[in-house]
Design an enzyme around this catalytic site. Structure first.
Site, PDB file in Angstrom:
ATOM      1  N   GLY A  79     -11.740  10.655  -3.839  1.00 59.96           N
ATOM      2  CA  GLY A  79     -11.411  10.143  -5.179  1.00 59.96           C
ATOM      3  C   GLY A  79     -12.359  10.750  -6.199  1.00 59.96           C
ATOM      4  N   ARG A 107      -6.477  13.847  -1.616  1.00 61.76           N
ATOM      5  CA  ARG A 107      -6.721  13.111  -0.361  1.00 61.76           C
ATOM      6  C   ARG A 107      -6.183  13.966   0.786  1.00 61.76           C
ATOM      7  NH1 ARG A 107     -10.347   9.204  -1.530  1.00 61.76           N
ATOM      8  NH2 ARG A 107      -9.612   7.746  -3.104  1.00 61.76           N
ATOM      9  N   ASP A 125     -17.840   9.329   1.364  1.00 61.09           N
ATOM     10  CA  ASP A 125     -18.220   9.372   2.783  1.00 61.09           C
ATOM     11  C   ASP A 125     -17.283  10.256   3.613  1.00 61.09           C
ATOM     12  OD1 ASP A 125     -16.192   7.543   2.442  1.00 61.09           O
ATOM     13  OD2 ASP A 125     -16.913   6.173   3.984  1.00 61.09           O
ATOM     14  N   THR A 133     -18.994   8.831  -5.602  1.00 58.26           N
ATOM     15  CA  THR A 133     -17.885   7.889  -5.433  1.00 58.26           C
ATOM     16  C   THR A 133     -18.180   6.641  -6.250  1.00 58.26           C
ATOM     17  OG1 THR A 133     -16.842   6.301  -3.940  1.00 58.26           O
ATOM     18  CG2 THR A 133     -18.949   7.136  -3.231  1.00 58.26           C
ATOM     19  N   ASP A 137     -17.404   3.794  -5.420  1.00 57.61           N
ATOM     20  CA  ASP A 137     -17.644   2.671  -4.503  1.00 57.61           C
ATOM     21  C   ASP A 137     -19.135   2.482  -4.184  1.00 57.61           C
ATOM     22  OD1 ASP A 137     -14.949   2.333  -4.467  1.00 57.61           O
ATOM     23  OD2 ASP A 137     -14.636   2.954  -2.387  1.00 57.61           O
ATOM     24  N   ASP A 196     -20.788   3.452  -1.682  1.00 56.24           N
ATOM     25  CA  ASP A 196     -20.881   2.964  -0.297  1.00 56.24           C
ATOM     26  C   ASP A 196     -21.400   4.037   0.657  1.00 56.24           C
ATOM     27  OD1 ASP A 196     -18.703   4.629  -0.516  1.00 56.24           O
ATOM     28  OD2 ASP A 196     -17.373   3.417   0.711  1.00 56.24           O
ATOM     29  N   ARG A 238     -12.612  -0.048  -1.830  1.00 57.11           N
ATOM     30  CA  ARG A 238     -11.692  -0.178  -0.695  1.00 57.11           C
ATOM     31  C   ARG A 238     -12.288  -0.984   0.456  1.00 57.11           C
ATOM     32  NH1 ARG A 238      -8.570   4.930   0.211  1.00 57.11           N
ATOM     33  NH2 ARG A 238     -10.587   5.790  -0.320  1.00 57.11           N
TER      34      ARG A 238
END
Ligand code: F6P
Length: 319
Positions: free
Chosen positions: A11, A72, A103, A126, A128, A130, A172
């Site tokens: 993303g 993606r 990741d 990202t 996120d 994460d 997500r």
């Protein structure tokens, strides 16, 4: 090193362009030819790339998205996708590759380095946040500020109507964006995948908030924990009050990067390029305690979980 590739994967995240610019210009300063791989891992599997000139990196520092584009491409996790990339790699003549992404992209980087012998350095990007091995990833600060701005606006209408608002933010598998948004907005509740939640208890707390004179109730939900629409209808069934829900969605991924993200991306991009040019590779370069930190690409979810738990404690202590 004669030729360095740059790829943005997964993303998009605001600040990717600043990272592309920093990597490219650092390499050019060393008289290294820079090639931009188009559309991430898909482009790598199709040999879709172009040589970048210095002017290609002008006027992009402040822009959202990624000028290299992204895609993606889960196929790269499997044999067929990897075979396609292996066929294209010799045409590109890469002496190294900087991968800017999340990741999944970092995992792809491990395959390129270990299976195909391409020197790789990853740069975490990202919304996120994460990715283990870095306290912050490019794009998180921009997404957080967009979410905070949206919740602040929603609070005005929530208060005016005395309503409960369920606001779904991206993430997500990870609740960090939701947790930081909740804390920054003084939300009444947060629902994240890392922490068990019980809607009966949430409704009891909301009701007691109204009994104490609160004028609204804001519930921030991480996309990975629950659907805002489900929470909205369950609360409507349990409490006799007006409830609305908003899904912020991809709004959080677009727009101009904050100054923080621009500078983070510039620093990480420059460091990654200097490292790979200096012969260091096979890791992700992130930030820990204000220093550059090289880490393997292995997962460590406990750091994310403890950060979310600490925010949860603080949020509820201050209500
Ligand atoms: O890039 C991370 C992320 O924005 C997640 O927060 C979200 O779940 C996902 O990507 C959405 O992906 P896509 O844009 O492919 O629908």
């Amino acid at each position: 090193m004669k030729r360095l590739g740059i790829l943005t994967g997964g993303g998009d995240a605001a600040g990717m362009n600043a990272a592309v610019r920093a990597v490219a210009r650092t390499a050019m300063n060393h008289d290294i030819e820079v090639i931009g791989i188009n559309r991430g891992w898909l482009g790598l599997s199709q040999g879709d790339f172009s040589v970048m000139a210095r002017r290609d990196t002008g006027g992009i520092l402040h822009k959202g998205g990624t000028v290299l584009r992204t895609f993606r491409y889960p196929e790269f996790e499997y044999e067929d996708g990897q075979r396609a990339v292996a066929e294209q790699l010799p045409k590109m003549n890469l002496d190294g590759l900087i991968i800017i992404g999340g990741d999944g992209s970092c995992r792809g980087g491990t395959v390129l380095q270990e299976k195909f012998g391409i020197p790789v350095v990853c740069v975490p990007a990202t919304i996120d946040n994460d990715i283990p091995g870095t306290e912050i990833s490019i794009g998180f600060d921009t997404a957080l500020n967009i979410a905070v701005d949206a919740v602040d606006k929603i609070r005005d209408t929530a208060s005016s109507h005395g309503r409960i608002f369920v606001i779904e933010v991206m993430g997500r598998r990870c609740g960090l964006l939701a947790a930081h948004t909740a804390l920054a907005c003084g939300a009444e509740e947060m629902i994240v995948p890392e922490i068990e939640w019980d809607l009966n208890q949430i409704c009891t707390r909301i009701k007691s908030g109204y009994d104490r004179g609160k004028e609204h109730s804001i519930i921030v939900v991480a996309e990975g924990a629950a659907k805002a629409s489900d929470i909205e209808s369950e609360i409507r069934n349990k409490l006799n009050r007006g409830v609305r829900m908003v899904v912020l969605g991809h709004v959080q991924r677009g727009g101009e990067p904050t100054a923080y993200d621009r500078n983070l991306a510039t620093k990480l991009g420059t460091a990654a390029a200097e490292m790979i040019i200096g012969g260091e590779h096979g890791f992700m370069v992130g930030i820990q305690a204000n220093e550059f930190h090289k880490s393997s690409l292995m997962k460590n979810e406990s750091a994310v979980r403890s950060e979310v738990l600490a925010i949860d404690k603080l949020l509820y202590e201050l209500i």
